[in-house]
Write an enzyme that holds these catalytic residues in place. Structure first.
Site, PDB file in Angstrom:
ATOM      1  N   LYS A 266      37.718  37.519  40.329  1.00 32.61           N
ATOM      2  CA  LYS A 266      36.508  37.414  41.152  1.00 32.61           C
ATOM      3  C   LYS A 266      35.303  37.089  40.266  1.00 32.61           C
ATOM      4  O   LYS A 266      34.476  36.239  40.604  1.00 32.61           O
ATOM      5  CB  LYS A 266      36.290  38.717  41.931  1.00 32.61           C
ATOM      6  CG  LYS A 266      37.284  38.872  43.077  1.00 32.61           C
ATOM      7  CD  LYS A 266      37.267  40.247  43.727  1.00 32.61           C
ATOM      8  CE  LYS A 266      38.421  40.333  44.728  1.00 32.61           C
ATOM      9  NZ  LYS A 266      38.534  41.621  45.424  1.00 32.61           N
TER      10      LYS A 266
ATOM     11  N   GLN B 181      36.157  47.431  44.669  1.00 36.49           N
ATOM     12  CA  GLN B 181      37.571  47.052  44.699  1.00 36.49           C
ATOM     13  C   GLN B 181      38.423  48.207  45.242  1.00 36.49           C
ATOM     14  O   GLN B 181      38.269  49.349  44.811  1.00 36.49           O
ATOM     15  CB  GLN B 181      38.019  46.648  43.278  1.00 36.49           C
ATOM     16  CG  GLN B 181      39.428  46.105  43.190  1.00 36.49           C
ATOM     17  CD  GLN B 181      39.623  44.785  43.928  1.00 36.49           C
ATOM     18  OE1 GLN B 181      38.693  43.989  44.095  1.00 36.49           O
ATOM     19  NE2 GLN B 181      40.836  44.536  44.393  1.00 36.49           N
TER      20      GLN B 181
ATOM     21  N   ASP C 263      32.550  41.742  51.394  1.00 36.54           N
ATOM     22  CA  ASP C 263      33.975  41.871  51.725  1.00 36.54           C
ATOM     23  C   ASP C 263      34.188  41.818  53.240  1.00 36.54           C
ATOM     24  O   ASP C 263      35.312  41.629  53.708  1.00 36.54           O
ATOM     25  CB  ASP C 263      34.515  43.225  51.230  1.00 36.54           C
ATOM     26  CG  ASP C 263      35.330  43.102  49.954  1.00 36.54           C
ATOM     27  OD1 ASP C 263      35.990  42.061  49.782  1.00 36.54           O
ATOM     28  OD2 ASP C 263      35.299  44.046  49.150  1.00 36.54           O
TER      29      ASP C 263
HETATM   30  N1  GUN Z   1      41.933  45.141  47.419  1.00 35.01           N
HETATM   31  C1  GUN Z   1      42.832  44.231  47.858  1.00 35.01           C
HETATM   32  N2  GUN Z   1      42.210  43.201  48.476  1.00 35.01           N
HETATM   33  C2  GUN Z   1      40.892  43.469  48.425  1.00 35.01           C
HETATM   34  C3  GUN Z   1      39.735  42.775  48.871  1.00 35.01           C
HETATM   35  O1  GUN Z   1      39.798  41.693  49.476  1.00 35.01           O
HETATM   36  N3  GUN Z   1      38.547  43.376  48.613  1.00 35.01           N
HETATM   37  C4  GUN Z   1      38.464  44.563  47.963  1.00 35.01           C
HETATM   38  N4  GUN Z   1      37.238  45.088  47.784  1.00 35.01           N
HETATM   39  N5  GUN Z   1      39.503  45.239  47.541  1.00 35.01           N
HETATM   40  C5  GUN Z   1      40.715  44.681  47.759  1.00 35.01           C
END
Ligand code: GUN
Length: 281
Positions: A52, A96, A119
């Site tokens: 990311k 996350q 998100d």
């Molecule tokens: N864990 C797995 N997929 C995601 C996501 O798209 N966003 C976040 N914040 N955590 C995750």
């Protein structure tokens, strides 16, 4: 032969568009910054977080990262989020998941300012999606809509089956397909006659987390198959929820794993960061 839906190429195209947009915003004096929070050092989460941040750097979005120890308390995490909510220079906040078990994920998600909820997990974002109002879209389902549209696959009027009902993928996916005027069925572990239900699909979205569960006998000839699964097979090889070898000859288009849905999630996160800056900065 099915058309291979190339998520790597389509996500690259989106990132190039975002790069240009970031330059235009920068020229107008708008800098974009994402705050990324990881609690603990789950190896899979560390890979996602690294990718990311790499995506941000590529398109010209700044990122600040908070790598907090496993023993961080819920209150400490909430305090950090409240500080970031107040900071004008932060446009997006990403925590996350999963979080360590002593921290309640719902409480943490609700603490994020919906204007920075890149998100799309906040109840306000989910509610806006359900009633067709503007708000941040959950990244993986939004990425799948882009994959379909940019591959020239019509959604309107199609029988779409979403296998899986998670808050992150299955539920928002169903609502987004409905918004595109599809006829949508959500199937899950308690669905009766699962095979027959899935076999109705013109477009199947498999988001169930079960290695190669979908074999050719679940597929209608000519179906479009989108595989959200990221699993490991018995040899440790990355594979999806779909048994690609047996399904591919039957369908009209299919996503590979890796290189299908995965790269789109990050592209849509970057898109949400940019949208946050455009709307609220
Ligand atoms: N864990 C797995 N997929 C995601 C996501 O798209 N966003 C976040 N914040 N955590 C995750």
């Amino acid at each position: 032969m099915a058309m291979l839906i190339d998520g790597k190429a389509i996500s690259q195209q989106i990132k190039e568009e975002l790069k240009e947009k970031a330059l235009r915003l920068k020229a107008a004096g708008v800098e974009i910054t994402l705050a990324v929070i990881q609690v603990g050092n789950d190896p899979a989460s560390s890979v996602y977080v690294r990718n990311k941040k790499k995506g941000c750097a590529y398109v010209g979005i700044g990122s600040v990262s908070y790598e907090l120890p496993d023993e961080t308390t819920q209150e400490e995490l909430l305090t950090l989020i409240r500080e970031l909510n107040q900071k004008k220079e932060i446009n997006g906040i990403l925590v996350q998941l999963p979080l360590p078990s002593h921290i309640d994920e719902d409480t943490v998600i609700r603490a994020i300012d919906p204007k920075k909820d890149v998100d799309g997990f906040h109840p306000q974002s989910v509610g806006a999606l359900c009633i067709g109002q503007p708000g941040f879209l959950s990244c993986t389902p939004a990425g799948i809509i882009q994959l379909l549209k940019r591959s020239g696959i019509e959604i309107e009027g199609k029988e779409c089956v979403v296998l899986g009902r998670s808050n992150i993928v299955g539920k928002p996916m169903a609502i987004l397909l409905l918004r595109e005027n599809a006829t949508v069925t959500v199937a899950h572990s308690r669905t009766r006659n699962l095979k027959e239900v899935i076999k109705r699909a013109d477009i199947l979205i498999a988001a169930v987390g079960k290695t190669k569960m979908i074999t050719s006998d679940y597929i209608k000839e000519g179906a479009v198959v989108i595989d959200v699964g990221i699993n490991r097979d018995e040899n440790g090889k990355l594979c999806g929820d779909v048994d690609f070898e047996s399904v591919e000859p039957l369908c009209s288009a299919i996503t590979p794993v890796p290189g299908g849905v995965g790269p789109m999630t990050i592209a849509m996160l970057l898109n949400n960061c940019m949208q946050s800056a455009e709307l609220y900065a």
